[in-house]
Design an enzyme around this catalytic site. Structure first.
Site, short mmCIF file in Angstrom:
data_model
loop_
_atom_site.label_atom_id
_atom_site.label_comp_id
_atom_site.label_asym_id
_atom_site.label_seq_id
_atom_site.Cartn_x
_atom_site.Cartn_y
_atom_site.Cartn_z
N HIS A 101 0.84 -1.37 0.15
CA HIS A 101 0.26 0.16 0.01
C HIS A 101 0.99 1.27 -0.04
O HIS A 101 1.47 1.82 0.97
CB HIS A 101 -1.06 -0.10 1.31
N HIS A 130 -10.04 0.14 0.50
CA HIS A 130 -9.85 0.98 1.45
C HIS A 130 -11.16 0.89 2.15
O HIS A 130 -12.51 1.07 1.78
CB HIS A 130 -9.89 2.23 0.76
N ASP A 136 0.86 2.82 3.65
CA ASP A 136 0.45 4.16 3.08
C ASP A 136 1.26 5.15 3.04
O ASP A 136 1.24 6.44 3.10
CB ASP A 136 -0.83 4.67 3.80
N HIS A 142 1.47 5.20 -2.12
CA HIS A 142 1.28 6.24 -3.18
C HIS A 142 2.54 6.92 -3.66
O HIS A 142 2.76 7.82 -3.19
CB HIS A 142 0.09 7.02 -2.77
N LYS A 159 -8.48 -0.40 -7.37
CA LYS A 159 -8.43 -0.03 -5.98
C LYS A 159 -10.03 0.68 -5.79
O LYS A 159 -10.07 1.70 -6.72
CB LYS A 159 -7.50 0.92 -5.35
N HIS A 204 -6.31 -0.76 5.58
CA HIS A 204 -6.49 -0.15 6.93
C HIS A 204 -7.46 -1.17 7.68
O HIS A 204 -6.80 -1.38 8.75
CB HIS A 204 -7.38 1.16 6.59
ZN LIG Z 1 -3.66 4.93 0.80
#
Ligand SMILES: [Zn+2]
Length: 369
Positions: A17, A185, A277, A19, A144, A205
């Site tokens: 995970h 998510h 994340d 970005h 996603k 998460h």
């Molecule tokens: Zn994320």
């Protein structure tokens, strides 16, 4: 021959995970408005920097779960072509979400960010199906979605369910038909359960789990990607005023609940794949997640497996990476110290090989033959 006998050697690490493109939270002035201030090209160039930092931290594979303008597709292609150094990437392109939801851009006047499936915003089964096809057409390796509200979006409660079970089911059906997985998510319990029922491969998460959700995920083999670092990062950013207003409120509410849910998932036997994340905090610090996993109830070896064999399985590339075995790709990292005694050793990556090519080595270590 490369002598790494002074170090602990592991399979290349996998962060499921991240970005990589664009700014990380708090980077530069007016980062909140980066979507109306930054050129897509700037996002992509930041991605080049972030990819290198991530690889040098020992992460030879990542799953990029959400990016604008297909910057993640471009970055993946340039890494694969050997133009820039970076981890092997599996990318989602635009995350799919409802109008006004966590994956949308909210808080601006009408006209700036109208719902548009090319940006991943899709309502209703037909539009969801079209949005899946659109992302895949332009290079997505997975889909996603935002099944619930989130922390860093304006105008939605963090736990509220966003997509319906029907929409999520159509999304999974369409993605699987095209041989792609769905990552959802999900913070709130009802949204988590709807996504699990719909058949997503992973819950990202998974902040507000209950016993029922834990049982469902264990029975169906749905991975939890815990992103504990994101929880800690937003909590700290709220305390420091980097986040304010509703975002700060949501961060302070969700972070402790997230840690409790992670513990429940570990104790309840939910499959866990490592994910941080990164982008919510600076890239290249991903390995701090290991210590958080251990502090919150996971065995050290289990945390290492989550970032190697388990994450490779979630990404659908367990036949290529995730363990050190003859016939797999030569993704190898070495750390200073023994992570089975001191999990902090994972932050001391001294050697990185990806696909047989060395990207980082200690000064004293050279290849001989
Ligand atoms: Zn994320």
């Amino acid at each position: 021959m490369i002598d790494l006998s002074e170090y602990t050697v592991l399979p290349g690490l996998i962060d499921a995970h991240v970005h990589l493109t664009g700014r990380h939270i708090g980077e530069g002035r007016n980062w909140e408005d980066s979507r109306v201030r930054d050129l897509p090209q700037e996002d992509a160039i930041r991605g080049v920097r972030n990819a290198r930092l991530t690889l040098e931290a020992g992460f030879t594979t990542v799953r990029n779960v959400g990016a604008g303008h297909f910057g993640d597709v471009a970055l993946r292609n340039m890494i694969d072509a050997g133009v820039v150094p970076g981890p092997r990437m599996r990318v989602a392109a635009h995350a799919l979400g409802i109008t006004g939801g966590h994956c949308d851009v909210n808080g601006y006047v009408p006209g700036l960010f109208e719902p548009d499936l090319s940006r991943g915003i899709a309502d209703g089964p037909d539009a969801v199906r079209a949005a899946v096809r659109y992302q895949i057409k332009y290079g997505a390796d997975l889909i996603k979605t935002c099944a619930t509200g989130g922390v860093l979006s304006e105008g939605d409660a963090v736990g509220v369910q966003q997509y319906t079970l029907e929409e999520l089911s159509v999304m999974v059906e369409e993605a699987e038909k095209l041989e792609h997985k769905v990552a959802a998510h999900a913070h709130g319990t009802e949204g988590i359960k709807a996504a699990v029922r719909a058949g997503v491969a992973s819950i990202e998460h998974g902040s507000i789990l209950d016993e029922d959700a834990v049982r469902m995920m264990r029975e169906r083999g749905t991975y939890l990607v815990p992103t504990l670092m994101a929880g800690y990062a937003v909590e700290r950013q709220a305390e420091e005023g980097i986040l304010s207003g509703l975002r700060a409120e949501k961060a302070l509410y969700i972070a402790p609940i997230m840690r409790r849910s992670f513990r429940m998932a570990v104790e309840g036997g939910v499959p866990i794949a490592f994910g941080t994340d990164a982008g919510v905090f600076p890239h290249g610090t991903n390995a701090r997640e290991f210590a958080l996993m251990v502090e919150n109830g996971m065995e050290r070896m289990a945390a290492l497996v989550a970032a190697t064999r388990a994450a490779a399985d979630l990404l659908g590339i367990a036949d290529e990476v995730g363990t050190l075995e003859a016939g797999k790709r030569a993704d190898i990292v070495a750390v200073q110290g023994n992570p089975l005694e001191d999990i902090g050793a994972m932050k001391r990556v001294v050697f990185v090989m990806k696909d047989g090519r060395v990207f980082k080595r200690p000064p004293a270590v050279s290849a001989t033959r």
